[in-house]
Design an enzyme around this catalytic site. Structure first.
Site, PDB file in Angstrom:
ATOM      1  N   TYR A  33       0.825  -1.203   0.000  1.00  0.00           N
ATOM      2  CA  TYR A  33       0.000   0.000   0.000  1.00  0.00           C
ATOM      3  C   TYR A  33       0.862   1.256   0.000  1.00  0.00           C
ATOM      4  O   TYR A  33       2.073   1.193   0.195  1.00  0.00           O
ATOM      5  CB  TYR A  33      -0.960  -0.004   1.194  1.00  0.00           C
ATOM      6  CG  TYR A  33      -0.304   0.321   2.520  1.00  0.00           C
ATOM      7  CD1 TYR A  33       0.545  -0.594   3.141  1.00  0.00           C
ATOM      8  CD2 TYR A  33      -0.494   1.552   3.142  1.00  0.00           C
ATOM      9  CE1 TYR A  33       1.165  -0.296   4.348  1.00  0.00           C
ATOM     10  CE2 TYR A  33       0.118   1.859   4.351  1.00  0.00           C
ATOM     11  CZ  TYR A  33       0.947   0.931   4.945  1.00  0.00           C
ATOM     12  OH  TYR A  33       1.570   1.240   6.129  1.00  0.00           O
ATOM     13  N   ARG A  52       7.952   3.806  -5.170  1.00  0.00           N
ATOM     14  CA  ARG A  52       8.101   2.891  -4.027  1.00  0.00           C
ATOM     15  C   ARG A  52       7.095   1.752  -4.127  1.00  0.00           C
ATOM     16  O   ARG A  52       7.405   0.604  -3.814  1.00  0.00           O
ATOM     17  CB  ARG A  52       7.944   3.645  -2.705  1.00  0.00           C
ATOM     18  CG  ARG A  52       8.239   2.742  -1.494  1.00  0.00           C
ATOM     19  CD  ARG A  52       8.294   3.493  -0.188  1.00  0.00           C
ATOM     20  NE  ARG A  52       6.999   4.068   0.158  1.00  0.00           N
ATOM     21  CZ  ARG A  52       6.791   4.884   1.178  1.00  0.00           C
ATOM     22  NH1 ARG A  52       7.810   5.235   1.951  1.00  0.00           N
ATOM     23  NH2 ARG A  52       5.598   5.365   1.432  1.00  0.00           N
ATOM     24  N   LYS A 147       6.490  -1.955   1.808  1.00  0.00           N
ATOM     25  CA  LYS A 147       5.339  -1.342   2.498  1.00  0.00           C
ATOM     26  C   LYS A 147       4.168  -2.329   2.451  1.00  0.00           C
ATOM     27  O   LYS A 147       3.211  -2.183   1.690  1.00  0.00           O
ATOM     28  CB  LYS A 147       4.985   0.016   1.875  1.00  0.00           C
ATOM     29  CG  LYS A 147       4.183   0.900   2.835  1.00  0.00           C
ATOM     30  CD  LYS A 147       4.226   2.351   2.432  1.00  0.00           C
ATOM     31  CE  LYS A 147       3.199   3.203   3.157  1.00  0.00           C
ATOM     32  NZ  LYS A 147       3.386   3.356   4.592  1.00  0.00           N
ATOM     33  N   GLU A 179      13.085   2.446  13.551  1.00  0.00           N
ATOM     34  CA  GLU A 179      12.150   3.498  13.115  1.00  0.00           C
ATOM     35  C   GLU A 179      10.924   3.487  14.023  1.00  0.00           C
ATOM     36  O   GLU A 179      10.789   2.625  14.892  1.00  0.00           O
ATOM     37  CB  GLU A 179      11.747   3.290  11.654  1.00  0.00           C
ATOM     38  CG  GLU A 179      11.033   1.976  11.396  1.00  0.00           C
ATOM     39  CD  GLU A 179      10.635   1.776   9.939  1.00  0.00           C
ATOM     40  OE1 GLU A 179      10.538   2.741   9.178  1.00  0.00           O
ATOM     41  OE2 GLU A 179      10.391   0.603   9.567  1.00  0.00           O
ATOM     42  N   LEU A 203      11.408   1.244   6.558  1.00  0.00           N
ATOM     43  CA  LEU A 203      10.771   1.699   5.321  1.00  0.00           C
ATOM     44  C   LEU A 203      11.454   3.008   4.933  1.00  0.00           C
ATOM     45  O   LEU A 203      11.595   3.906   5.775  1.00  0.00           O
ATOM     46  CB  LEU A 203       9.269   1.950   5.556  1.00  0.00           C
ATOM     47  CG  LEU A 203       8.538   2.417   4.298  1.00  0.00           C
ATOM     48  CD1 LEU A 203       8.300   1.235   3.368  1.00  0.00           C
ATOM     49  CD2 LEU A 203       7.218   3.080   4.652  1.00  0.00           C
TER      50      LEU A 203
END
Ligand SMILES: Cc1ncc(COP(=O)(O)O)c(C=O)c1O
Length: 284
Positions: A33, A52, A147, A179, A203
């Site tokens: 997504y 991406r 993702k 992260e 990511l």
């Protein structure tokens, strides 16, 4: 939700949307997504998000059933039709619908593209004043560069943050920060920005990428390397970045104040450079 959506690659009224119970996104999280911000009716960094998306799809061996350019056109139409001014587009591609079986379905099963828009106000309060965070172990898989729709690790991390009255959960593997549950984390020391390198453990955020470009342009020194929790706790500034949260100062972590407890100088500079970039591409 806007009145129109993209369902199975077509613009349709949201009332006509139907997803199969055996869609692999629903049963396996087998898909990827993107969340794209809309400013002034224009999608910001749309090409970067689509790049991406293409990368994520390739890594999980899904081929888009239409050219990327066609999808781009559909998204532009969607934002226009729904008259979204300040909001987001959620875009998802799953491996499609087939009788439940872990292995990939046959080549005749077409991936399912869905997208919808939402009015989402700018995060002014949090970007102006900063937020607090907690630190949690990173329990996710080792392909965080994809993702993926599989977000259980992030969901559990964010829930722990919320239960502790915090905005974000900063994840770590061993002693090293990776992260946030839905954001990238950067720290600032003596005017230098330090952030985890874009590898399989994070990511590669689009806002992170814009920040790195802005730093290069402005001569703000950057180091892309992992940093330890203690280093972060002693940093002059800590901030998170994501499409929806933009650049948000983190002023407290685990009850300890970061810097002087208010948004730092470099963070504020990056916020204003980021705002200029948005104005440049999306108009004021
Ligand atoms: C795990 C994770 N890292 C980083 C980000 C930030 O990415 P972006 O700047 O592209 O929104 C997100 C965004 O949702 C995320 O889920």
């Amino acid at each position: 939700m806007g009145e129109m959506i993209i369902c199975k690659g077509k613009l349709v009224p949201s009332t006509e949307a139907a997803i199969d119970l055996e869609d692999r996104g629903y049963q396996f999280g087998d898909g990827v997504y993107e969340v794209i911000r809309v400013y002034n009716g224009v999608m910001f960094t749309l090409d970067e998000h689509l790049d991406r998306l293409a990368g994520s799809l390739e890594k999980i061996k899904i081929s888009l059933p239409c050219p990327l350019e066609e999808l781009k056109g559909l998204l532009v139409q969607l934002v226009d039709i729904n008259q979204i001014k300040t909001g987001t587009v959620y875009l998802q591609v799953t491996r499609g619908s087939a009788p439940r079986n872990h292995a990939f379905p046959g080549k005749n099963v077409e991936p399912v593209i869905t997208a919808y828009t939402k009015e989402v106000p700018l995060p002014v309060e949090t970007t102006d004043n900063g937020v607090s965070a907690i630190v949690v172990e990173d329990i996710r898989w080792l392909k965080c560069d994809i993702k993926s729709l599989n977000l259980l690790g992030s969901v559990l991390a964010k829930e722990t943050a919320v239960e502790n009255g915090c905005y974000e959960a900063i994840q770590h593997r061993g002693n090293l920060v990776t992260e946030g549950s839905s954001s990238n984390i950067s720290i600032v020391f003596d005017g230098k920005v330090i952030t985890h390198p874009a590898n399989h453990l994070i990511l590669n955020g689009i806002v992170r990428q814009v920040i790195l470009k802005l730093c290069a342009k402005q001569g703000i020194p950057v180091e892309e390397r992992p940093f330890a929790i203690e280093e972060m706790m002693g940093a002059d500034e800590v901030f998170l970045s994501s499409t929806t949260s933009e650049i948000t100062p983190i002023i407290k972590i685990e009850k300890e104040t970061i810097g002087n407890g208010s948004p730092g100088k470099i963070t504020k500079l990056l916020q204003s450079l980021y705002r200029n970039e948005i104005d440049l591409h999306c108009g004021k």
